[in-house]
Design a protein around this motif. Structure first.
Motif, PDB file in Angstrom:
ATOM      1  N   ASP A  30       0.908  -1.279   0.135  1.00  4.62           N
ATOM      2  CA  ASP A  30      -0.029  -0.025  -0.031  1.00  4.62           C
ATOM      3  C   ASP A  30       0.890   1.197  -0.154  1.00  4.62           C
ATOM      4  OD1 ASP A  30      -1.790   1.805   0.308  1.00  4.62           O
ATOM      5  OD2 ASP A  30      -2.676   1.171   2.503  1.00  4.62           O
ATOM      6  N   GLU A  31       0.743   2.133  -0.822  1.00  2.72           N
ATOM      7  CA  GLU A  31       1.558   3.311  -1.367  1.00  2.72           C
ATOM      8  C   GLU A  31       1.117   4.289   0.070  1.00  2.72           C
ATOM      9  OE1 GLU A  31       3.800   3.777  -5.399  1.00  2.72           O
ATOM     10  OE2 GLU A  31       1.395   4.075  -5.469  1.00  2.72           O
ATOM     11  N   ASP A  32      -0.205   4.306   0.323  1.00  4.01           N
ATOM     12  CA  ASP A  32      -0.444   5.062   1.245  1.00  4.01           C
ATOM     13  C   ASP A  32      -0.149   4.596   3.111  1.00  4.01           C
ATOM     14  OD1 ASP A  32      -2.038   6.862  -0.392  1.00  4.01           O
ATOM     15  OD2 ASP A  32      -3.859   5.608  -0.380  1.00  4.01           O
ATOM     16  N   ALA A  33       0.568   3.632   2.916  1.00  4.00           N
ATOM     17  CA  ALA A  33       1.188   3.117   4.051  1.00  4.00           C
ATOM     18  C   ALA A  33      -0.035   2.885   5.275  1.00  4.00           C
ATOM     19  CB  ALA A  33       2.072   4.105   4.427  1.00  4.00           C
ATOM     20  N   LEU A  34      -0.888   2.159   4.909  1.00  3.59           N
ATOM     21  CA  LEU A  34      -1.842   1.650   5.960  1.00  3.59           C
ATOM     22  C   LEU A  34      -1.880   0.292   6.169  1.00  3.59           C
ATOM     23  CD1 LEU A  34      -4.726   3.909   4.737  1.00  3.59           C
ATOM     24  CD2 LEU A  34      -3.340   4.592   6.734  1.00  3.59           C
ATOM     25  N   PHE A  35      -2.218  -0.475   5.065  1.00  8.12           N
ATOM     26  CA  PHE A  35      -2.562  -2.046   5.322  1.00  8.12           C
ATOM     27  C   PHE A  35      -1.963  -2.702   3.981  1.00  8.12           C
ATOM     28  CE2 PHE A  35      -6.001  -0.046   7.655  1.00  8.12           C
ATOM     29  CZ  PHE A  35      -5.842  -0.606   8.946  1.00  8.12           C
ATOM     30  N   ILE A  36      -1.825  -4.290   4.311  1.00  6.07           N
ATOM     31  CA  ILE A  36      -1.788  -5.128   3.002  1.00  6.07           C
ATOM     32  C   ILE A  36      -3.101  -5.361   2.556  1.00  6.07           C
ATOM     33  CG2 ILE A  36      -0.940  -7.192   2.433  1.00  6.07           C
ATOM     34  CD1 ILE A  36       1.002  -7.258   4.465  1.00  6.07           C
ATOM     35  N   TYR A  37      -3.320  -5.258   1.361  1.00  6.51           N
ATOM     36  CA  TYR A  37      -4.650  -5.368   0.559  1.00  6.51           C
ATOM     37  C   TYR A  37      -4.535  -6.745   0.000  1.00  6.51           C
ATOM     38  CZ  TYR A  37      -6.275  -0.824   1.847  1.00  6.51           C
ATOM     39  OH  TYR A  37      -6.788   0.372   2.266  1.00  6.51           O
ATOM     40  N   TYR A  38      -5.895  -7.326  -0.275  1.00  8.26           N
ATOM     41  CA  TYR A  38      -5.959  -8.683  -1.097  1.00  8.26           C
ATOM     42  C   TYR A  38      -6.955  -8.376  -2.019  1.00  8.26           C
ATOM     43  CZ  TYR A  38      -9.786 -10.170   1.359  1.00  8.26           C
ATOM     44  OH  TYR A  38     -11.125 -10.390   1.956  1.00  8.26           O
ATOM     45  N   ALA A  39      -7.220  -9.106  -3.160  1.00  3.07           N
ATOM     46  CA  ALA A  39      -8.109  -9.226  -4.126  1.00  3.07           C
ATOM     47  C   ALA A  39      -7.829 -10.792  -4.552  1.00  3.07           C
ATOM     48  CB  ALA A  39      -7.933  -8.191  -5.188  1.00  3.07           C
ATOM     49  N   ALA A  81       2.672   0.493  10.080  1.00  2.26           N
ATOM     50  CA  ALA A  81       1.983   1.536   9.250  1.00  2.26           C
ATOM     51  C   ALA A  81       2.364   2.874   9.184  1.00  2.26           C
ATOM     52  CB  ALA A  81       0.537   1.325   9.572  1.00  2.26           C
ATOM     53  N   GLY A  82       2.451   3.685   8.256  1.00  2.00           N
ATOM     54  CA  GLY A  82       2.739   5.075   8.054  1.00  2.00           C
ATOM     55  C   GLY A  82       4.028   5.188   7.489  1.00  2.00           C
ATOM     56  N   THR A  83       4.167   6.204   6.553  1.00  2.00           N
ATOM     57  CA  THR A  83       5.356   6.419   5.565  1.00  2.00           C
ATOM     58  C   THR A  83       6.480   6.812   6.465  1.00  2.00           C
ATOM     59  OG1 THR A  83       4.496   8.769   5.482  1.00  2.00           O
ATOM     60  CG2 THR A  83       3.926   7.177   3.753  1.00  2.00           C
ATOM     61  N   HIS A  84       6.474   7.239   7.567  1.00  2.00           N
ATOM     62  CA  HIS A  84       7.900   7.573   8.329  1.00  2.00           C
ATOM     63  C   HIS A  84       8.236   6.486   9.316  1.00  2.00           C
ATOM     64  CE1 HIS A  84       7.601  11.419   6.351  1.00  2.00           C
ATOM     65  NE2 HIS A  84       6.491  11.589   6.900  1.00  2.00           N
ATOM     66  N   ARG A  85       7.774   5.325   9.138  1.00  2.00           N
ATOM     67  CA  ARG A  85       7.892   4.249  10.185  1.00  2.00           C
ATOM     68  C   ARG A  85       9.301   3.578   9.618  1.00  2.00           C
ATOM     69  NH1 ARG A  85       5.450   4.393  15.017  1.00  2.00           N
ATOM     70  NH2 ARG A  85       3.224   4.917  14.466  1.00  2.00           N
ATOM     71  N   PRO A  86       9.807   2.913  10.372  1.00  2.00           N
ATOM     72  CA  PRO A  86      11.142   2.172   9.956  1.00  2.00           C
ATOM     73  C   PRO A  86      10.580   0.755   9.178  1.00  2.00           C
ATOM     74  CG  PRO A  86      10.858   1.909  12.355  1.00  2.00           C
ATOM     75  CD  PRO A  86       9.948   2.971  11.892  1.00  2.00           C
ATOM     76  N   ARG A  87      11.867   0.419   8.531  1.00  2.00           N
ATOM     77  CA  ARG A  87      11.500  -0.847   7.638  1.00  2.00           C
ATOM     78  C   ARG A  87      11.934  -1.944   8.469  1.00  2.00           C
ATOM     79  NH1 ARG A  87      10.807   0.100   1.755  1.00  2.00           N
ATOM     80  NH2 ARG A  87       9.692   1.931   1.862  1.00  2.00           N
TER      81      ARG A  87
END
Length: 104
Positions: A30-39, A81-87
């Motif tokens: 997720d480029e919005d840095a929230l969750f892993i999504y599935y389809a 989650a979140g864009t400024h979180r460590p990897r």
């Protein structure tokens, strides 16, 4: 080329075949840095459902899923989650219900 509906901010899918099924399941970063999504796809990837979030967080880092011989799905991901979180931390989760819940 095939467009999956409503995946504008979802990238780098990891695709598995569910055990004893013709269904494919794709998990997305997720480029919005929230969750892993599935389809899901019931026709070998010709068409896909609209993505839905899992309970697993995603910080816009890569993910990888694999189906084990037992039928369980294992997923490697960064548990933030979140864009400024460590990897980190790198986390391995395990699901026994086709990726609907991740208790381990």
């Amino acid at each position: 080329r095939l467009d999956i509906p409503k995946t504008n901010d979802l990238i780098q899918p990891t695709i598995i075949r569910l055990t004893n099924s013709t269904r494919l399941r794709s998990f997305f970063r997720d480029e919005d840095a929230l969750f892993i999504y599935y389809a899901d796809s019931d026709d070998d990837g010709s068409t896909w459902t609209a993505p839905r979030p899992t309970q697993l967080p995603n910080n816009n880092a890569g993910i990888q899923a694999y189906t084990l011989k037992s039928g369980a799905i294992i997923m490697a991901f960064n548990n933030h989650a979140g864009t400024h979180r460590p990897r980190s931390p790198l986390t391995v989760a395990l699901s026994y219900d086709n990726g609907m819940t991740w208790p381990y």
